[in-house]
Design an enzyme around this catalytic site. Sequence first.
Site, PDB file in Angstrom:
ATOM      1  NE  ARG A  49      -1.847   1.807   3.505  1.00 20.81           N
ATOM      2  CZ  ARG A  49      -2.029   1.651   4.800  1.00 20.81           C
ATOM      3  NH1 ARG A  49      -3.038   0.927   5.256  1.00 20.81           N
ATOM      4  NH2 ARG A  49      -1.188   2.191   5.666  1.00 20.81           N
ATOM      5  CE1 TYR A 101     -14.626  12.126 -18.676  1.00 14.65           C
ATOM      6  CE2 TYR A 101     -13.377  12.386 -16.635  1.00 14.65           C
ATOM      7  CZ  TYR A 101     -14.258  11.667 -17.430  1.00 14.65           C
ATOM      8  OH  TYR A 101     -14.762  10.470 -16.971  1.00 14.65           O
ATOM      9  CG  ASP A 168      -6.305  16.382 -17.603  1.00 10.95           C
ATOM     10  OD1 ASP A 168      -5.545  15.703 -18.310  1.00 10.95           O
ATOM     11  OD2 ASP A 168      -7.457  16.015 -17.298  1.00 10.95           O
ATOM     12  CE  LYS A 193      -9.680   8.216 -20.617  1.00 14.13           C
ATOM     13  NZ  LYS A 193      -9.595   8.250 -19.152  1.00 14.13           N
TER      14      LYS A 193
END
Length: 370
Positions: A49, A101, A168, A193
Amino acid sequence: MKKPATIAAHAAGAVDQHSGGVVPALQPSTTFMRDADYAPVRADNIYSRDDSDNLRQAQEVLRRLEDAAETLLFPSGMAAIAAVFRTLPNGAKVIVQSGIYWGTMAWIRDFCERREIALTEVDADDLIATAAEQPADLVFIETPSNPWLKSVDIAAVKDATSGLLVVDATAATPILMRGLDFGADIVMHSATKGINGHSDVLAGVLSTRNAETEVWQMIRADRKMAGAILGPFEAWLLTRAMRTLPLRVERMSQNAQELAEHLLAHDGVEDVFYPGLPHHVGHAIAQKQMQGGYGSLLSVLVRGDRARALQVTGKLQVFLRATSLGGVESLVEHRQTIEPHTGIPENLIRVSVGIEHIDDLIADWEQALA
């Protein structure tokens, strides 16, 4: 500094030290051994983790591609965005580019409302003026934007604001544009993506120019304690995919440029949104900020109404009807069906161009528009 193609092909030097394999090994363990005195056998591997070899390998490839001080991977692009916004105190002021987005905008609106954060949404064309006139703790932009494909001058926005600038750059990938070079404090990608490019890994990434800032330390600590970590298998797959990232981006950008030019000249098309087209808003900015192409994402306005747009998407055969972008396979999406209340034109078809032969892609649109 080595060229991006070399960094990617060699996965930033990742090999399997144990076996000598030229491909890094997958280590799926969630926990790691301690010696008889209960000291970690390896101080950097305690619990997955927190970190893992596979995670560090993937992060190092991306760090070098971005020329960043440090890079952190997250289990999704939205998890990466959330990690940045969670550093904001109650009552902070934020400027966010509109028309980005929809998933990002919807989450930001909800988060800011819950935290009593003052949110200003502004069109790409007005970002510089607004950032100069209005103090902000954080400015969040997306360039090229999804699905309008608008370009934002990163350096000009940075000059206009004293706040943290987060970019972004998902549609560009670090191959076509390194936002840190133009003044961004943090660059974010949905690695799901183009960076992964095979539609089989969900991941997000943040890269910073300065790893010693208080904000970055908060992001790093939050990722660890909140468990917003990418698993070793996903990190291994991402490293594997990034070996061909420059090749994929080059081919997809070439295909997208040719397809955009062809469709713009078609009688059945009203307009095409693509940074590589000289008539498109922001083309000059994209020319300045992007090198080697303009990406795989474009939007097509077909002549007609919603029914006509759905008819065209329904007839496409090579282009698959699915949500996402940046994969090796070409995709189409009737965006208004996904976000009907955001001002998206009913005749807009969002297109993610893959690596197929351009003749087949053009022929598919020809038969669909016929």
